[in-house]
Design a protein around this motif. Structure first.
Motif, PDB file in Angstrom:
ATOM      1  N   ILE A 256      30.358 -17.333 -33.894  1.00 15.21           N
ATOM      2  CA  ILE A 256      30.642 -18.848 -33.869  1.00 15.21           C
ATOM      3  C   ILE A 256      32.097 -19.283 -33.655  1.00 15.21           C
ATOM      4  O   ILE A 256      32.537 -18.391 -33.992  1.00 15.21           O
TER       5      ILE A 256
ATOM      6  N   ALA B 166      30.468 -19.817 -41.844  1.00 14.31           N
ATOM      7  CA  ALA B 166      29.129 -18.767 -41.246  1.00 14.31           C
ATOM      8  C   ALA B 166      28.699 -18.699 -42.656  1.00 14.31           C
ATOM      9  O   ALA B 166      27.528 -18.717 -42.349  1.00 14.31           O
TER      10      ALA B 166
ATOM     11  N   GLU C  38      27.050 -26.721 -35.440  1.00 14.01           N
ATOM     12  CA  GLU C  38      26.328 -26.812 -35.028  1.00 14.01           C
ATOM     13  C   GLU C  38      25.146 -28.248 -35.734  1.00 14.01           C
ATOM     14  O   GLU C  38      23.871 -28.547 -35.409  1.00 14.01           O
TER      15      GLU C  38
ATOM     16  N   GLN D 168      26.996 -12.509 -32.310  1.00 14.89           N
ATOM     17  CA  GLN D 168      27.006 -13.291 -33.250  1.00 14.89           C
ATOM     18  C   GLN D 168      28.058 -13.843 -32.963  1.00 14.89           C
ATOM     19  O   GLN D 168      28.952 -13.060 -33.661  1.00 14.89           O
TER      20      GLN D 168
ATOM     21  N   VAL E 217      30.081 -13.058 -36.761  1.00 14.40           N
ATOM     22  CA  VAL E 217      29.906 -13.145 -37.588  1.00 14.40           C
ATOM     23  C   VAL E 217      28.627 -11.814 -37.644  1.00 14.40           C
ATOM     24  O   VAL E 217      28.195 -11.674 -36.941  1.00 14.40           O
TER      25      VAL E 217
ATOM     26  N   ALA F 188      32.449 -14.354 -41.442  1.00 11.84           N
ATOM     27  CA  ALA F 188      33.396 -14.595 -40.010  1.00 11.84           C
ATOM     28  C   ALA F 188      34.073 -13.689 -39.442  1.00 11.84           C
ATOM     29  O   ALA F 188      35.248 -13.488 -40.788  1.00 11.84           O
TER      30      ALA F 188
ATOM     31  N   SER G 283      30.933 -25.302 -35.577  1.00 11.83           N
ATOM     32  CA  SER G 283      31.008 -24.123 -36.271  1.00 11.83           C
ATOM     33  C   SER G 283      29.306 -24.621 -36.533  1.00 11.83           C
ATOM     34  O   SER G 283      28.907 -23.634 -36.206  1.00 11.83           O
TER      35      SER G 283
ATOM     36  N   ARG H  30      27.651 -23.510 -43.148  1.00 10.35           N
ATOM     37  CA  ARG H  30      26.768 -23.554 -42.609  1.00 10.35           C
ATOM     38  C   ARG H  30      25.319 -23.225 -42.745  1.00 10.35           C
ATOM     39  O   ARG H  30      23.719 -23.602 -42.607  1.00 10.35           O
TER      40      ARG H  30
END
Length: 397
Positions: free
Chosen positions: A136, A374, A217, A134, A147, A106, A215, A377
């Protein structure tokens, strides 16, 4: 110089060509067109540029910026160590570094920031990569970052990025906390086909709830994993952390005396401690683990992503106390990024050794990243399978 789907010039090609044309007094418009051509050759993902050997080149265009640095997990937040260079005769800044081929990163650009200014003051003004779609959301401070997934990086669970519908929440509640002396928000996720008359549900409490909401989800992830029968239906309680750092005693009272009874009074939660898991990331991972160790009557397990390692003697003492009382040690999921500070990896491994020695069932893994969502998740589904998985392996772990 031209590019196609079969061949994309490297940044070395671009730099050499720009320098050659500048030496021949090419116009600024010509240089700009040359850069545009290279970026267009990247299609939907024009940047960063990744070479076969792990060399990564970040690009940032600005005609007004005086200095630009790339900051983020794995890369770090020292502006002088990741400062970009302006390509001669252009508006393009660049930085090339080698990264592991399996890494999740990230990152963001710090534009005209200063080392003499407190990081918190310039961090929330960093900008995501305009050339990289991409992204976050990060919290504390709330900001957007880009990301970068290297070619060998593990992916999120299949189908996660294709979900079109947003899960429905039972509500975003305001809870007055006697322990904290202030109001806190609770985001409560209910599983599909939630039926309080038919059953009582396991519950997942996450101390840094806003981060797991934005972050990771998490609600989307839960919906998909429950639908694919990878885990049992659960209620998730995403807790807004205290507004200021509080003692471990106050943090414990906030969860145990305020949050958990309030949730139990309103939702069909199972009262079996084995069905109650408490978790978090970074400092909240440590708090979650310590709460699970101290209150076995409420929490039978912990989910700790890159914990800031608590005092080992304190962990051992709590495990010994539970052993004397003939209480089961908690089931613990623990992970850490292998590209984090080596001391953090070593201390996390030491923590797991103490937990195992104290009788805890531990699932430990190292992921290809640093200390951010990053990476967290990506490993979160493994943590959910460990605690709530429907497979026979999960039930025996």
């Amino acid at each position: 110089m031209s590019g196609s789907a079969l061949f994309r010039p490297t940044f070395t090609d671009l730099r050499a060509e720009v320098e050659r044309r500048v030496s021949n007094d090419a116009s600024p418009e010509t240089i700009t067109a040359l850069i545009d051509e290279l970026l267009a050759a990247g299609g939907d993902m024009p940047a960063p540029l990744i070479e076969y050997d792990g060399a990564v080149t970040w690009l940032f265009r600005s005609s007004t910026a005086q200095s630009v640095s790339v900051v983020g997990d794995v890369l770090g937040y020292r502006l002088d160590r990741t400062q970009m260079t302006r390509l001669q005769g252009s508006d393009l800044f660049y930085l090339t570094m080698h990264l592991p081929l399996d890494a999740h990163i990230a990152y963001a650009f710090a534009v005209d920031a200063s080392e003499t200014t407190a990081r918190a003051r310039w961090l929330d003004r960093c900008v995501p990569d305009p050339l990289n779609p991409q992204r976050i959301v990060m919290t504390n401070p709330l900001r957007m970052m880009s990301v970068l997934e290297m070619p060998g990086a593990a992916s999120l669970i299949a189908g996660f990025d294709t979900l079109a519908e947003t899960p429905m929440f039972a509500g975003i509640h305001g809870l007055w906390s006697a322990a904290l002396g202030c109001w806190r928000r609770l985001w409560v996720y209910l599983p599909p086909e939630y039926d309080p008359a038919a059953r009582r549900y396991p519950t997942l409490y996450l101390l840094d709830g806003e981060a797991y909401l934005l972050s990771a989800e998490l609600p989307l992830m839960l919906d998909l994993m429950i639908d694919q029968n990878e885990m049992s239906p659960v209620i998730a309680v995403l807790i807004e952390p205290p507004p200021v750092r509080v003692s471990s005693v106050v943090g414990l009272r906030f969860v145990v005396d305020d949050v958990a009874p309030w949730i139990d009074a309103r939702y069909a939660t199972s009262h079996d401690p084995l069905d109650r898991i408490i978790g978090g990331a970074d400092e909240y991972a440590t708090r979650a683990l310590m709460i699970a160790l101290q209150r076995s009557d409420l929490f039978g397990g912990a989910l700790a992503q890159s914990p800031q390692t608590p005092p080992i003697r304190r962990v051992a003492a709590l495990l010994d106390r539970r052993d004397v009382r003939r209480e089961d040690a908690p089931r613990c999921y623990v992970d850490v990024g292998r590209y984090d500070d080596p001391a953090a990896v070593e201390s996390t491994q030491a923590l797991c050794s103490v937990l195992v020695s104290g009788g805890a069932v531990v699932s430990y893994q190292e992921f290809a990243g640093g200390r951010s969502f990053a990476g967290w998740r990506v490993t979160l589904p493994d943590a959910l399978r460990f605690h709530f998985g429907t497979s026979s392996l999960a039930s025996l772990a």
